[in-house]
Motif scaffolding. Structure first.
Motif, PDB file in Angstrom:
ATOM      1  N   LEU A 246      34.812   4.458  73.206  1.00 41.62           N
ATOM      2  CA  LEU A 246      36.112   3.879  72.858  1.00 41.62           C
ATOM      3  C   LEU A 246      37.227   4.533  73.681  1.00 41.62           C
ATOM      4  O   LEU A 246      38.101   3.836  74.212  1.00 41.62           O
ATOM      5  CB  LEU A 246      36.397   4.019  71.363  1.00 41.62           C
ATOM      6  N   ASN A 247      37.189   5.858  73.815  1.00 42.35           N
ATOM      7  CA  ASN A 247      38.200   6.548  74.629  1.00 42.35           C
ATOM      8  C   ASN A 247      38.143   6.073  76.080  1.00 42.35           C
ATOM      9  O   ASN A 247      39.175   5.891  76.720  1.00 42.35           O
ATOM     10  CB  ASN A 247      38.034   8.061  74.559  1.00 42.35           C
ATOM     11  N   ASP A 248      36.920   5.880  76.614  1.00 39.93           N
ATOM     12  CA  ASP A 248      36.805   5.383  77.987  1.00 39.93           C
ATOM     13  C   ASP A 248      37.447   4.008  78.130  1.00 39.93           C
ATOM     14  O   ASP A 248      38.153   3.736  79.102  1.00 39.93           O
ATOM     15  CB  ASP A 248      35.342   5.319  78.424  1.00 39.93           C
TER      16      ASP A 248
ATOM     17  N   LEU B 297      40.623   3.042  80.502  1.00 43.56           N
ATOM     18  CA  LEU B 297      40.578   1.953  81.485  1.00 43.56           C
ATOM     19  C   LEU B 297      41.748   0.988  81.294  1.00 43.56           C
ATOM     20  O   LEU B 297      42.403   0.598  82.266  1.00 43.56           O
ATOM     21  CB  LEU B 297      39.245   1.203  81.400  1.00 43.56           C
ATOM     22  N   VAL B 298      42.037   0.631  80.053  1.00 44.58           N
ATOM     23  CA  VAL B 298      43.159  -0.278  79.775  1.00 44.58           C
ATOM     24  C   VAL B 298      44.480   0.382  80.165  1.00 44.58           C
ATOM     25  O   VAL B 298      45.336  -0.248  80.807  1.00 44.58           O
ATOM     26  CB  VAL B 298      43.163  -0.712  78.288  1.00 44.58           C
TER      27      VAL B 298
ATOM     28  N   VAL C  32      44.879   0.403  83.984  1.00 43.44           N
ATOM     29  CA  VAL C  32      45.275  -0.918  84.500  1.00 43.44           C
ATOM     30  C   VAL C  32      46.763  -1.137  84.244  1.00 43.44           C
ATOM     31  O   VAL C  32      47.503  -1.553  85.149  1.00 43.44           O
ATOM     32  CB  VAL C  32      44.423  -2.043  83.878  1.00 43.44           C
ATOM     33  N   ARG C  33      47.202  -0.819  83.051  1.00 42.36           N
ATOM     34  CA  ARG C  33      48.628  -0.983  82.705  1.00 42.36           C
ATOM     35  C   ARG C  33      49.508  -0.102  83.593  1.00 42.36           C
ATOM     36  O   ARG C  33      50.546  -0.550  84.097  1.00 42.36           O
ATOM     37  CB  ARG C  33      48.832  -0.658  81.223  1.00 42.36           C
ATOM     38  N   THR C  34      49.098   1.136  83.817  1.00 44.10           N
ATOM     39  CA  THR C  34      49.873   2.059  84.657  1.00 44.10           C
ATOM     40  C   THR C  34      49.928   1.580  86.106  1.00 44.10           C
ATOM     41  O   THR C  34      50.972   1.610  86.743  1.00 44.10           O
ATOM     42  CB  THR C  34      49.270   3.484  84.591  1.00 44.10           C
ATOM     43  N   VAL C  35      48.781   1.100  86.609  1.00 47.53           N
ATOM     44  CA  VAL C  35      48.738   0.604  87.996  1.00 47.53           C
ATOM     45  C   VAL C  35      49.606  -0.640  88.154  1.00 47.53           C
ATOM     46  O   VAL C  35      50.382  -0.741  89.105  1.00 47.53           O
ATOM     47  CB  VAL C  35      47.276   0.313  88.430  1.00 47.53           C
ATOM     48  N   LEU C  36      49.514  -1.558  87.210  1.00 37.97           N
ATOM     49  CA  LEU C  36      50.327  -2.768  87.307  1.00 37.97           C
ATOM     50  C   LEU C  36      51.831  -2.478  87.212  1.00 37.97           C
ATOM     51  O   LEU C  36      52.633  -3.170  87.825  1.00 37.97           O
ATOM     52  CB  LEU C  36      49.903  -3.789  86.240  1.00 37.97           C
ATOM     53  N   ALA C  37      52.161  -1.433  86.475  1.00 34.25           N
ATOM     54  CA  ALA C  37      53.576  -1.030  86.370  1.00 34.25           C
ATOM     55  C   ALA C  37      53.956  -0.091  87.517  1.00 34.25           C
ATOM     56  O   ALA C  37      55.116   0.290  87.652  1.00 34.25           O
ATOM     57  CB  ALA C  37      53.829  -0.337  85.037  1.00 34.25           C
TER      58      ALA C  37
END
Length: 187
Positions: free
Chosen positions: A167-169, A173-174, A177-182
């Motif tokens: 679950l932590n992994d 990952l989510v 993705v959010r950090t990269v997109l921002a």
């Protein structure tokens, strides 16, 4: 399976990025570097090239400007980064070839980032990182990327290892993705 799916999905992006490097910056398109993996075993890490071809040779002149410390190296406005490289780094596109490292078993999708330095240079607590495969992303990449200093990165890596769960992994990952997109913390 995740790395295979990501490679298929991201192959067109990697191809366009590779063409941009080749047309604007020339060869080589790929950058390889020895990193330290699980159990202290070195492996070759692959990335799309984002710096000038002589970047490794110019590293000593920049060491005094290191902003992270603790076996990591980051310099704001690093003069070795190419114009195409800045775009690729902002979106983490340069990391796509590391999916091949995941397929080979050198890395995992999530885990502590692989370090350059030799394990004999690690403090005792840092050596705990060597008990797991290094990851394409990790706890500190999803929470600030380059805005985290070296000491915080090591602490987050140890926390990740001690509290690992699937679950932590998935959460990491989510968040990544959010950090990269921002484009949070990108350099």
């Amino acid at each position: 399976i995740g790395a295979s799916v990501l490679l298929v999905v991201l192959a067109p992006v990697a191809a366009v990025a590779a063409a941009g490097i080749l047309l604007r910056e020339g060869r080589p398109v790929l950058f390889r570097q020895e990193r330290i993996g699980r159990d202290g075993v070195p492996f070759t890490l692959w990335k799309l090239r984002t710096m000038t071809p002589d970047a490794e040779g110019r590293l000593p002149e920049l060491l005094a400007q290191d902003e992270m410390g603790e076996h990591y190296f980051k310099v704001s406005d690093d003069p070795r980064i190419t114009p195409v490289g800045r775009v690729l780094r902002a979106w983490s596109i340069d990391e796509i070839p590391q999916l091949f490292n995941v397929l080979r078993g050198d890395m995992s999708l999530v885990g502590p980032r692989p370090l350059f330095s030799r394990p004999e240079d690690y403090e005792l607590v840092e050596r705990r990182r060597l008990g797991v495969r290094p990851g394409l992303t990790g706890l500190w990449q999803g929470s600030g990327r380059s805005t985290v200093d070296g000491r915080q990165a090591v602490q987050k890596d140890i926390f990740y290892i001690e509290n690992w769960s699937l679950l932590n992994d998935l959460i990491i990952l989510v968040r990544t993705v959010r950090t990269v997109l921002a484009r949070g913390g990108a350099r």
